[in-house]
Write a protein that holds these residues in place. Structure first.
Motif, PDB file in Angstrom:
ATOM      1  N   ALA A  66       0.846  -1.183   0.000  1.00  0.00           N
ATOM      2  CA  ALA A  66       0.000   0.000   0.000  1.00  0.00           C
ATOM      3  C   ALA A  66       0.887   1.240   0.000  1.00  0.00           C
ATOM      4  CB  ALA A  66      -0.916  -0.007   1.217  1.00  0.00           C
ATOM      5  N   TYR A  67       0.480   2.231  -0.767  1.00  0.00           N
ATOM      6  CA  TYR A  67       1.282   3.440  -0.977  1.00  0.00           C
ATOM      7  C   TYR A  67       1.614   4.139   0.338  1.00  0.00           C
ATOM      8  CZ  TYR A  67       2.480   8.005  -3.045  1.00  0.00           C
ATOM      9  OH  TYR A  67       3.095   9.167  -3.423  1.00  0.00           O
ATOM     10  N   THR A 147     -14.991   6.557   3.738  1.00  0.00           N
ATOM     11  CA  THR A 147     -14.261   7.734   3.288  1.00  0.00           C
ATOM     12  C   THR A 147     -13.405   7.370   2.086  1.00  0.00           C
ATOM     13  OG1 THR A 147     -14.180   8.697   5.514  1.00  0.00           O
ATOM     14  CG2 THR A 147     -12.562   9.498   3.914  1.00  0.00           C
ATOM     15  N   ILE A 148     -13.444   8.228   1.069  1.00  0.00           N
ATOM     16  CA  ILE A 148     -12.599   8.090  -0.127  1.00  0.00           C
ATOM     17  C   ILE A 148     -11.486   9.122  -0.045  1.00  0.00           C
ATOM     18  CG2 ILE A 148     -12.509   8.139  -2.642  1.00  0.00           C
ATOM     19  CD1 ILE A 148     -14.358   5.965  -1.682  1.00  0.00           C
ATOM     20  N   LEU A 149     -10.249   8.656  -0.155  1.00  0.00           N
ATOM     21  CA  LEU A 149      -9.087   9.541  -0.213  1.00  0.00           C
ATOM     22  C   LEU A 149      -8.247   9.159  -1.424  1.00  0.00           C
ATOM     23  CD1 LEU A 149      -7.955   9.608   3.516  1.00  0.00           C
ATOM     24  CD2 LEU A 149      -8.517  11.629   2.168  1.00  0.00           C
ATOM     25  N   ARG A 150      -7.749  10.161  -2.147  1.00  0.00           N
ATOM     26  CA  ARG A 150      -6.918   9.868  -3.326  1.00  0.00           C
ATOM     27  C   ARG A 150      -5.680  10.762  -3.332  1.00  0.00           C
ATOM     28  NH1 ARG A 150      -8.334   7.965  -8.898  1.00  0.00           N
ATOM     29  NH2 ARG A 150     -10.450   7.865  -8.075  1.00  0.00           N
ATOM     30  N   TRP A 151      -4.532  10.095  -3.314  1.00  0.00           N
ATOM     31  CA  TRP A 151      -3.269  10.804  -3.504  1.00  0.00           C
ATOM     32  C   TRP A 151      -2.905  10.802  -4.982  1.00  0.00           C
ATOM     33  CZ3 TRP A 151      -0.761  13.757  -0.145  1.00  0.00           C
ATOM     34  CH2 TRP A 151      -0.985  13.586   1.220  1.00  0.00           C
ATOM     35  N   SER A 158       9.784  20.845 -14.361  1.00  0.00           N
ATOM     36  CA  SER A 158      11.175  20.586 -14.718  1.00  0.00           C
ATOM     37  C   SER A 158      11.374  19.210 -15.350  1.00  0.00           C
ATOM     38  CB  SER A 158      12.069  20.708 -13.485  1.00  0.00           C
ATOM     39  OG  SER A 158      11.633  19.800 -12.475  1.00  0.00           O
ATOM     40  N   ASP A 159      10.383  18.336 -15.240  1.00  0.00           N
ATOM     41  CA  ASP A 159      10.497  16.985 -15.789  1.00  0.00           C
ATOM     42  C   ASP A 159       9.155  16.551 -16.385  1.00  0.00           C
ATOM     43  OD1 ASP A 159      11.549  14.572 -16.505  1.00  0.00           O
ATOM     44  OD2 ASP A 159      11.598  13.746 -14.483  1.00  0.00           O
ATOM     45  N   PRO A 160       8.716  17.223 -17.445  1.00  0.00           N
ATOM     46  CA  PRO A 160       7.380  16.967 -17.999  1.00  0.00           C
ATOM     47  C   PRO A 160       7.206  15.577 -18.599  1.00  0.00           C
ATOM     48  CG  PRO A 160       8.645  18.371 -19.470  1.00  0.00           C
ATOM     49  CD  PRO A 160       9.449  18.255 -18.206  1.00  0.00           C
ATOM     50  N   GLY A 161       8.281  14.847 -18.839  1.00  0.00           N
ATOM     51  CA  GLY A 161       8.158  13.525 -19.441  1.00  0.00           C
ATOM     52  C   GLY A 161       7.846  12.416 -18.454  1.00  0.00           C
ATOM     53  N   SER A 162       7.890  12.733 -17.158  1.00  0.00           N
ATOM     54  CA  SER A 162       7.639  11.711 -16.152  1.00  0.00           C
ATOM     55  C   SER A 162       6.151  11.386 -16.061  1.00  0.00           C
ATOM     56  CB  SER A 162       8.139  12.177 -14.784  1.00  0.00           C
ATOM     57  OG  SER A 162       9.555  12.306 -14.784  1.00  0.00           O
ATOM     58  N   GLU A 163       5.867  10.139 -15.677  1.00  0.00           N
ATOM     59  CA  GLU A 163       4.473   9.710 -15.569  1.00  0.00           C
ATOM     60  C   GLU A 163       3.890  10.062 -14.201  1.00  0.00           C
ATOM     61  OE1 GLU A 163       4.042   5.626 -16.509  1.00  0.00           O
ATOM     62  OE2 GLU A 163       5.092   5.770 -18.413  1.00  0.00           O
ATOM     63  N   ASN A 164       2.601  10.366 -14.215  1.00  0.00           N
ATOM     64  CA  ASN A 164       1.888  10.622 -12.973  1.00  0.00           C
ATOM     65  C   ASN A 164       1.405   9.304 -12.375  1.00  0.00           C
ATOM     66  OD1 ASN A 164       2.194  13.382 -13.502  1.00  0.00           O
ATOM     67  ND2 ASN A 164       0.286  13.455 -14.650  1.00  0.00           N
ATOM     68  N   GLY A 165       1.035   9.345 -11.106  1.00  0.00           N
ATOM     69  CA  GLY A 165       0.524   8.147 -10.453  1.00  0.00           C
ATOM     70  C   GLY A 165      -0.624   8.481  -9.518  1.00  0.00           C
ATOM     71  N   ALA A 166      -1.658   7.643  -9.520  1.00  0.00           N
ATOM     72  CA  ALA A 166      -2.832   7.866  -8.676  1.00  0.00           C
ATOM     73  C   ALA A 166      -2.964   6.744  -7.654  1.00  0.00           C
ATOM     74  CB  ALA A 166      -4.085   7.938  -9.534  1.00  0.00           C
ATOM     75  N   PHE A 167      -3.360   7.111  -6.430  1.00  0.00           N
ATOM     76  CA  PHE A 167      -3.445   6.149  -5.337  1.00  0.00           C
ATOM     77  C   PHE A 167      -4.739   6.370  -4.555  1.00  0.00           C
ATOM     78  CE2 PHE A 167       0.859   7.320  -6.355  1.00  0.00           C
ATOM     79  CZ  PHE A 167       1.467   6.101  -6.585  1.00  0.00           C
ATOM     80  N   VAL A 180     -10.339  -1.833   3.655  1.00  0.00           N
ATOM     81  CA  VAL A 180      -9.543  -0.801   2.987  1.00  0.00           C
ATOM     82  C   VAL A 180      -9.253  -1.251   1.559  1.00  0.00           C
ATOM     83  CG1 VAL A 180      -7.399   0.523   2.969  1.00  0.00           C
ATOM     84  CG2 VAL A 180      -8.473  -0.073   5.154  1.00  0.00           C
ATOM     85  N   LEU A 181      -9.675  -0.451   0.593  1.00  0.00           N
ATOM     86  CA  LEU A 181      -9.282  -0.651  -0.799  1.00  0.00           C
ATOM     87  C   LEU A 181      -8.130   0.290  -1.078  1.00  0.00           C
ATOM     88  CD1 LEU A 181     -12.756  -0.707  -2.617  1.00  0.00           C
ATOM     89  CD2 LEU A 181     -11.479  -2.620  -1.641  1.00  0.00           C
ATOM     90  N   ALA A 182      -6.986  -0.253  -1.484  1.00  0.00           N
ATOM     91  CA  ALA A 182      -5.794   0.546  -1.759  1.00  0.00           C
ATOM     92  C   ALA A 182      -5.335   0.248  -3.183  1.00  0.00           C
ATOM     93  CB  ALA A 182      -4.695   0.222  -0.758  1.00  0.00           C
ATOM     94  N   PHE A 183      -5.481   1.228  -4.074  1.00  0.00           N
ATOM     95  CA  PHE A 183      -5.185   1.020  -5.480  1.00  0.00           C
ATOM     96  C   PHE A 183      -4.021   1.894  -5.941  1.00  0.00           C
ATOM     97  CE2 PHE A 183      -8.822  -1.472  -5.369  1.00  0.00           C
ATOM     98  CZ  PHE A 183      -9.120  -2.023  -6.611  1.00  0.00           C
ATOM     99  N   SER A 184      -3.326   1.434  -6.980  1.00  0.00           N
ATOM    100  CA  SER A 184      -2.199   2.165  -7.560  1.00  0.00           C
ATOM    101  C   SER A 184      -2.285   2.059  -9.075  1.00  0.00           C
ATOM    102  CB  SER A 184      -0.859   1.574  -7.099  1.00  0.00           C
ATOM    103  OG  SER A 184      -0.755   1.573  -5.699  1.00  0.00           O
TER     104      SER A 184
END
Length: 208
Positions: A66-67, A147-151, A158-167, A180-184
């Motif tokens: 889990a993140y 409760t829903i929480l999302r990081w 400075s690094d636009p080529g990097s990928e984003n990540g959702a949690f 607890v549901l924990a997704f990545s």
């Protein structure tokens, strides 16, 4: 291309589906034992999120960490624990953690503690090329409380080529049980409406 997160890194989870320090026979008043039928199935995840090609259900062995760390999935004084993971075997992972406590008060305290951990998320930090912020913090009608929480880890200019990540996380309290549901996932992750469907489906399977 740099990654925003190390979702392929795994944490060992031992003795899935066994009791930890208490029986499931109701030795403590009001407690209800768990079984694997209380966990979300691959088919339910696929139905809630058809845009992602979820193809594998993991019931044993190593599951994605889990993140926000172990404290984001489980409170103290756990009587029983179960976990099940799902993946598209590429960049999408999701795990459901179920914890049963010896009283409703203990379960409520665990629910509060888990949410406090999630809101700070000090277990991991984004890479130097990324920043992090919460994009969701809300409640929905499921179980006694959900409760829903999302990081979201996003690339700096400075690094636009990097990928984003959702949690995204969904934390549900129902009686003596916390789910607890924990997704990545890459990008912005599962749509909010789809994740809500998963949270509602998970709550519906919990013992009363």
């Amino acid at each position: 291309m740099k990654k925003a997160f190390g979702i392929a890194a795994a944490a060992g989870i031992s003795a899935l589906g066994v009791l930890a320090g208490a029986t499931a026979t109701g030795a403590q008043a009001g407690t209800i034992g768990l079984d694997r039928g209380k966990l979300l199935t691959l088919q339910q995840v696929q139905k809630a999120d058809p845009a992602t090609k979820w193809i594998t259900q993991v019931d044993r062995g190593r599951l994605p960490a889990a993140y926000c760390g172990p404290a984001s999935t489980e409170g103290k004084a756990v009587a029983q624990r179960l976990a099940r993971g799902h993946t598209d075997e590429m960049m999408s992972y999701g795990t459901q953690y179920l914890s049963r406590y010896q009283s409703k008060a203990a379960a409520k305290a665990a629910y509060t503690s888990i949410l406090a951990t999630l809101k700070t998320c000090k277990y991991s930090k984004p890479s130097p090329t990324h920043a992090r912020r919460i994009t969701e913090n809300r409640t929905i009608k499921a179980g006694d409380a959900t409760t829903i929480l999302r990081w979201w880890d996003y690339a700096l200019p400075s690094d636009p080529g990097s990928e984003n990540g959702a949690f995204p996380y969904a934390v549900t309290l129902k009686g003596t049980v916390v789910s607890v549901l924990a997704f990545s996932q890459d990008g912005t992750g599962m749509k909010a409406a789809n994740f809500d469907k998963l949270a509602v489906a998970a709550a519906a399977k919990l013992p009363g």
